[in-house]
Design a protein around this motif. Structure first.
Motif, PDB file in Angstrom:
ATOM      1  N   THR A 111       0.867  -1.281  -0.107  1.00  0.00           N
ATOM      2  CA  THR A 111       0.030  -0.140   0.072  1.00  0.00           C
ATOM      3  C   THR A 111       0.701   1.265   0.013  1.00  0.00           C
ATOM      4  O   THR A 111       2.114   1.212   0.098  1.00  0.00           O
ATOM      5  CB  THR A 111      -1.036   0.006   1.171  1.00  0.00           C
ATOM      6  N   GLY A 112       0.229   2.375  -0.106  1.00  0.00           N
ATOM      7  CA  GLY A 112       0.788   3.824  -0.084  1.00  0.00           C
ATOM      8  C   GLY A 112       1.560   4.051   1.171  1.00  0.00           C
ATOM      9  O   GLY A 112       2.499   4.554   1.091  1.00  0.00           O
ATOM     10  N   GLU A 113       1.075   3.355   2.267  1.00  0.00           N
ATOM     11  CA  GLU A 113       1.784   3.562   3.572  1.00  0.00           C
ATOM     12  C   GLU A 113       2.878   2.590   3.746  1.00  0.00           C
ATOM     13  O   GLU A 113       3.564   2.789   4.858  1.00  0.00           O
ATOM     14  CB  GLU A 113       0.540   3.402   4.671  1.00  0.00           C
ATOM     15  N   GLY A 114       2.964   1.774   2.683  1.00  0.00           N
ATOM     16  CA  GLY A 114       4.309   0.970   2.941  1.00  0.00           C
ATOM     17  C   GLY A 114       3.969  -0.471   3.603  1.00  0.00           C
ATOM     18  O   GLY A 114       4.789  -1.259   3.771  1.00  0.00           O
ATOM     19  N   ARG A 115       2.825  -0.574   3.869  1.00  0.00           N
ATOM     20  CA  ARG A 115       2.165  -1.929   4.426  1.00  0.00           C
ATOM     21  C   ARG A 115       1.799  -2.867   3.348  1.00  0.00           C
ATOM     22  O   ARG A 115       1.637  -2.641   2.349  1.00  0.00           O
ATOM     23  CB  ARG A 115       1.198  -1.657   5.490  1.00  0.00           C
ATOM     24  N   THR A 128       3.466 -15.544   4.409  1.00  0.00           N
ATOM     25  CA  THR A 128       4.224 -14.463   4.669  1.00  0.00           C
ATOM     26  C   THR A 128       6.077 -14.540   5.002  1.00  0.00           C
ATOM     27  O   THR A 128       6.825 -14.204   4.281  1.00  0.00           O
ATOM     28  CB  THR A 128       3.785 -13.294   5.694  1.00  0.00           C
ATOM     29  N   GLN A 129       5.928 -15.697   5.906  1.00  0.00           N
ATOM     30  CA  GLN A 129       7.189 -16.112   6.244  1.00  0.00           C
ATOM     31  C   GLN A 129       7.850 -16.795   5.221  1.00  0.00           C
ATOM     32  O   GLN A 129       9.148 -16.838   4.916  1.00  0.00           O
ATOM     33  CB  GLN A 129       7.233 -17.049   7.590  1.00  0.00           C
ATOM     34  N   SER A 130       6.978 -17.705   4.471  1.00  0.00           N
ATOM     35  CA  SER A 130       7.727 -18.329   3.351  1.00  0.00           C
ATOM     36  C   SER A 130       8.144 -17.526   2.082  1.00  0.00           C
ATOM     37  O   SER A 130       9.154 -17.754   1.498  1.00  0.00           O
ATOM     38  CB  SER A 130       7.027 -19.388   2.571  1.00  0.00           C
ATOM     39  N   ARG A 131       7.769 -16.557   2.102  1.00  0.00           N
ATOM     40  CA  ARG A 131       8.075 -15.376   0.904  1.00  0.00           C
ATOM     41  C   ARG A 131       9.239 -14.513   1.207  1.00  0.00           C
ATOM     42  O   ARG A 131       9.513 -13.624   0.706  1.00  0.00           O
ATOM     43  CB  ARG A 131       6.977 -14.716   0.344  1.00  0.00           C
ATOM     44  N   GLY A 132       9.477 -14.430   2.757  1.00  0.00           N
ATOM     45  CA  GLY A 132      10.717 -13.719   3.376  1.00  0.00           C
ATOM     46  C   GLY A 132      10.240 -12.243   3.602  1.00  0.00           C
ATOM     47  O   GLY A 132      11.074 -11.528   3.576  1.00  0.00           O
ATOM     48  N   LEU A 133       8.930 -11.973   3.794  1.00  0.00           N
ATOM     49  CA  LEU A 133       8.329 -10.614   3.955  1.00  0.00           C
ATOM     50  C   LEU A 133       8.286 -10.492   5.456  1.00  0.00           C
ATOM     51  O   LEU A 133       8.115 -11.152   6.292  1.00  0.00           O
ATOM     52  CB  LEU A 133       6.839 -10.676   3.404  1.00  0.00           C
ATOM     53  N   PRO A 134       8.498  -9.150   5.816  1.00  0.00           N
ATOM     54  CA  PRO A 134       8.582  -8.950   7.378  1.00  0.00           C
ATOM     55  C   PRO A 134       7.307  -8.914   7.916  1.00  0.00           C
ATOM     56  O   PRO A 134       6.199  -8.120   7.355  1.00  0.00           O
ATOM     57  CB  PRO A 134       8.965  -7.352   7.270  1.00  0.00           C
TER      58      PRO A 134
END
Length: 268
Positions: free
Chosen positions: A120-124, A187-193
């Motif tokens: 998103t625009g907020e970086g989330r 999320t974990q499997s794709r390495g996202l925070p």
């Protein structure tokens, strides 16, 4: 003879008292069972009222104008009672390199949901279920339509994470094999925070003017097809309530029958 005759009432009285002592535990147990059956029936009636209220609230959410998807400050408040199937919208850019395919069975047959995180625009980030693809369209190059680039606006239904997997089928992140839309593990499997990813996903709705599909398109796309969310709640509480009440009534009738039978025998 007189002595023998005098002893008979004494023996009959003792036998009757003994039978009564034996009957009371059974009667007490039957009474407890009767009350338990009544309680179960009443609980199902209460569940029936709760379920109908839930269905009414969900129906109102689905047809309401879309609200902004919960932001990071609101994530801890997201729950089934107030957010499941809430119609929301969000704007951002798809991160197609992190796409995941989750096995699905839909009105179009067996295949996969295409889940893609949207920044998103907020970086989330929030996971978007972009829709269904058949096995032949697993490869994005074979979907008949280039994936959307740049800023996009997505409208759909907010769904809660589906941890663990499906019935008798666990998710296997190591093999990239998914049976449920488990946001945290995806999320974990794709390495996202994880602290930057919403704890829910959004089922993207069909494009304006696109009616509900009941069979696969004749051509080879375009895929994915959105708007296939099935909103259905089991509603068997009335049947269960009638079953419990029926069993209670049957038990009561059996007790009355046995009681009256014993009195008829005693009177005879």
């Amino acid at each position: 003879m007189p002595a023998t005759w005098a002893m008979q009432p004494m023996g009959g009285s003792e036998q009757g008292a003994s039978a009564a002592r034996l009957r009371w535990p059974w009667l007490a147990g039957a009474a407890v069972l009767f009350l338990a059956l009544l309680a179960l029936g009443t609980w199902q009636v209460q569940r029936l009222a709760w379920k109908h209220d839930l269905i009414a609230r969900v129906d109102a959410r689905i047809h309401a104008p879309p609200a902004a998807a919960p932001n990071q400050a609101q994530w801890p408040e997201v729950n089934q009672a107030s957010h499941e199937y809430l119609r929301v919208h969000v704007t951002g850019r798809f991160l197609h390199e992190h796409e995941a395919l989750v096995q699905a069975t839909t009105a179009l047959g067996a295949g996969f949901w295409v889940l893609t995180p949207l920044r998103t625009g907020e970086g989330r980030m929030v996971w978007i279920n972009r829709g269904f693809v058949p096995p032949a369209a697993r490869d994005p190059a074979r979907r008949g339509l280039a994936p959307p680039e740049g800023d996009v606006s997505v409208t759909g239904l907010l769904r809660l994470s589906e941890p663990g997997g499906a019935f008798l089928r666990d998710n296997d992140p190591g093999a990239d094999r998914w049976h449920s839309r488990d946001v945290a593990v995806l999320t974990q499997s794709r390495g996202l925070p994880p602290e930057e990813v919403a704890p829910y996903f959004i089922d993207q709705e069909a494009a304006p003017g696109q009616g509900p599909l009941v069979s696969a398109p004749q051509d080879a796309g375009p895929w994915p097809v959105a708007g296939l969310t099935v909103v259905r709640f089991s509603d068997n509480h009335l049947v269960y309530a009638l079953t419990w009440y029926g069993l209670a009534l049957g038990l009561l009738a059996a007790l009355v029958y046995v009681w009256r039978g014993r009195h008829r025998v005693g009177a005879g």
